[in-house]
Design a protein around this motif. Structure first.
Motif, short mmCIF file in Angstrom:
data_model
loop_
_atom_site.label_atom_id
_atom_site.label_comp_id
_atom_site.label_asym_id
_atom_site.label_seq_id
_atom_site.Cartn_x
_atom_site.Cartn_y
_atom_site.Cartn_z
N GLY A 93 0.78 -1.22 0.00
CA GLY A 93 0.00 0.00 0.00
C GLY A 93 0.81 1.28 0.00
N VAL A 153 -7.47 3.20 3.30
CA VAL A 153 -6.94 2.32 2.25
C VAL A 153 -5.61 1.71 2.70
CG1 VAL A 153 -6.04 2.23 -0.10
CG2 VAL A 153 -8.11 3.56 0.40
N LYS A 154 -4.72 2.52 3.27
CA LYS A 154 -3.40 2.05 3.68
C LYS A 154 -3.51 0.94 4.73
CE LYS A 154 -1.14 3.93 6.98
NZ LYS A 154 -0.38 4.83 7.88
N ARG A 156 -5.99 -1.03 5.53
CA ARG A 156 -6.62 -2.27 5.08
C ARG A 156 -5.69 -3.06 4.17
NH1 ARG A 156 -13.09 -0.96 4.31
NH2 ARG A 156 -13.30 0.23 6.24
N MET A 157 -4.81 -2.37 3.47
CA MET A 157 -3.81 -3.08 2.68
C MET A 157 -2.71 -3.63 3.58
SD MET A 157 -3.38 -0.98 -0.86
CE MET A 157 -2.29 -2.28 -1.43
N GLN A 161 -6.06 -7.07 3.56
CA GLN A 161 -7.44 -7.26 3.13
C GLN A 161 -7.57 -7.11 1.62
OE1 GLN A 161 -10.41 -5.05 5.36
NE2 GLN A 161 -9.16 -5.04 7.22
N PHE A 162 -6.66 -6.35 1.00
CA PHE A 162 -6.71 -6.10 -0.44
C PHE A 162 -5.32 -6.27 -1.03
CE2 PHE A 162 -9.87 -3.21 1.53
CZ PHE A 162 -11.03 -3.80 1.04
N ALA A 165 -4.03 -0.99 -4.23
CA ALA A 165 -4.81 0.21 -3.89
C ALA A 165 -6.05 0.35 -4.75
CB ALA A 165 -3.91 1.45 -3.99
N ASP A 167 -7.84 -2.00 -6.13
CA ASP A 167 -8.80 -2.99 -5.64
C ASP A 167 -9.45 -2.52 -4.35
OD1 ASP A 167 -8.31 -4.68 -7.73
OD2 ASP A 167 -6.92 -5.98 -6.64
N ALA A 168 -8.63 -1.94 -3.46
CA ALA A 168 -9.16 -1.45 -2.18
C ALA A 168 -10.19 -0.37 -2.41
CB ALA A 168 -8.00 -0.93 -1.32
N ILE A 172 -14.14 -0.97 -1.48
CA ILE A 172 -14.69 -0.14 -0.41
C ILE A 172 -15.92 0.61 -0.91
CG2 ILE A 172 -14.28 1.92 1.00
CD1 ILE A 172 -11.38 0.97 1.30
N GLY A 252 -14.05 -2.65 8.47
CA GLY A 252 -14.80 -2.77 7.23
C GLY A 252 -16.30 -2.85 7.46
#
Length: 321
Positions: A93, A153-154, A156-157, A161-162, A165, A167-168, A172, A252
């Protein structure tokens, strides 16, 4: 601060060398934590612009250098109970995060510097800490509009989870809507506004005291040391707020926690109070080193920009009368 005196010749005008010295001094003091005279709109814009550039530069350098430590800290905080953390993909990320870090850091310092200059004129010198606290909070609030989606985003990566970026961002939006980018916004402000206010206040006040004791401006290594201390101390104090923010941001659509209060109660009930200090070691190290790099680069960049301002000749007001 000692008064600045000017050498004058027999006719009462400044000597050429002293004029140049005063012009250079005026440029270098534009970011100083002292009162100044009446500020023109152009001065405000220039302060904002130079702060914007300096903040963006410092933010990108720090994020690139220390991203793996931040990833480890996030995974420690996200793990429930005695869960094991994964040490692979520590730069997951980073590229996407830099897209947000650059404008967020730039906006923060761009707002902080002119706000600080304005408030330092309002408050007396013995209350300069209030000006620094308020400026940090105001700048943090402005930057949060960019920081929070970037942080969501950061993190969760970082917790895997993803895969990327894009894809995230797509997932989301599809699962949570655009409000998903502001998951944990309240907890983010609860952590970052005090953090920004305290860190910059400690940094500015230490610099003022250091400069008064040394009777000179600080050198880059000295700015870095002061920044490291301010960052490490603030990071330790705000760790519980950071744990809460992390849990709310990475949950999430599962909605494990129903807000800040429920998050705190659940963590204490299921994992005990010490869980609120999860990741304190990596956090203090990350922010301490980060503070050293950030403030060192920040002051160096501000000085670089100040030295490249055009020098306008001083006109003798007596000739106009």
């Amino acid at each position: 601060m000692a008064p600045i005196t000017l050498a004058v010749d027999a006719k009462g005008s400044d000597t050429p060398n002293r004029k140049r010295a005063n012009l250079q001094l005026e440029r270098n003091m534009s970011f100083a934590s002292v009162r100044t005279g009446e500020e023109k709109p152009f001065d405000f814009c220039r302060t904002f612009f130079e702060g914007f550039i300096a903040g963006g530069t410092a933010g990108v350098v720090v994020e690139t250098s220390l991203y793996p430590i931040d990833t480890i800290k996030t995974r420690l905080q996200e793990a429930r109970g005695g869960g094991q953390i994964v040490l692979k993909g520590l730069y997951s990320g980073l590229a996407g995060n830099l897209v947000g870090v650059l404008p967020a850091s730039a906006l923060f310092v761009g707002v902080y510097e002119p706000t600080k200059k304005k408030l330092l004129k309002i408050f007396p010198e013995n209350l300069s800490a209030i000006a620094h606290l308020t400026s940090g909070a105001v700048a943090g609030l402005a930057a949060s509009l960019i920081r929070v989606p970037t942080e969501v985003v950061k993190q969760r990566m970082q917790t895997r989870q993803f895969a990327s970026a894009p894809d995230a961002v797509w997932l989301i939006v599809s699962k949570e809507g655009f409000k998903g980018f502001y998951a944990g916004y309240g907890s983010f402000l609860l952590r970052d506004l005090p953090f920004d206010a305290i860190q910059f206040c400690i940094y500015e006040q230490l610099r003022i005291g250091y400069k008064m004791a040394a009777r000179r401006d600080l050198k880059d290594p000295e700015n870095a040391i002061v920044g490291a201390f301010a960052g490490a101390l603030t990071g330790a104090i705000t760790t519980p707020l950071d744990v809460i923010k992390t849990r709310l941001m990475v949950q999430g659509s599962a909605n494990q926690y129903n807000g800040i209060v429920d998050c705190v109660q659940t963590i204490i009930r299921e994992e005990g109070p010490p869980a609120l200090l999860k990741g304190i070691g990596p956090r203090v190290m990350w922010i301490g080193i980060g503070g050293s790099i950030f403030f060192g680069v920040l002051e160096n960049t501000k000085r670089f920009l100040a030295q490249r301002r055009p020098i306008h000749p001083i006109t003798d007001s007596s000739k106009r009368d």
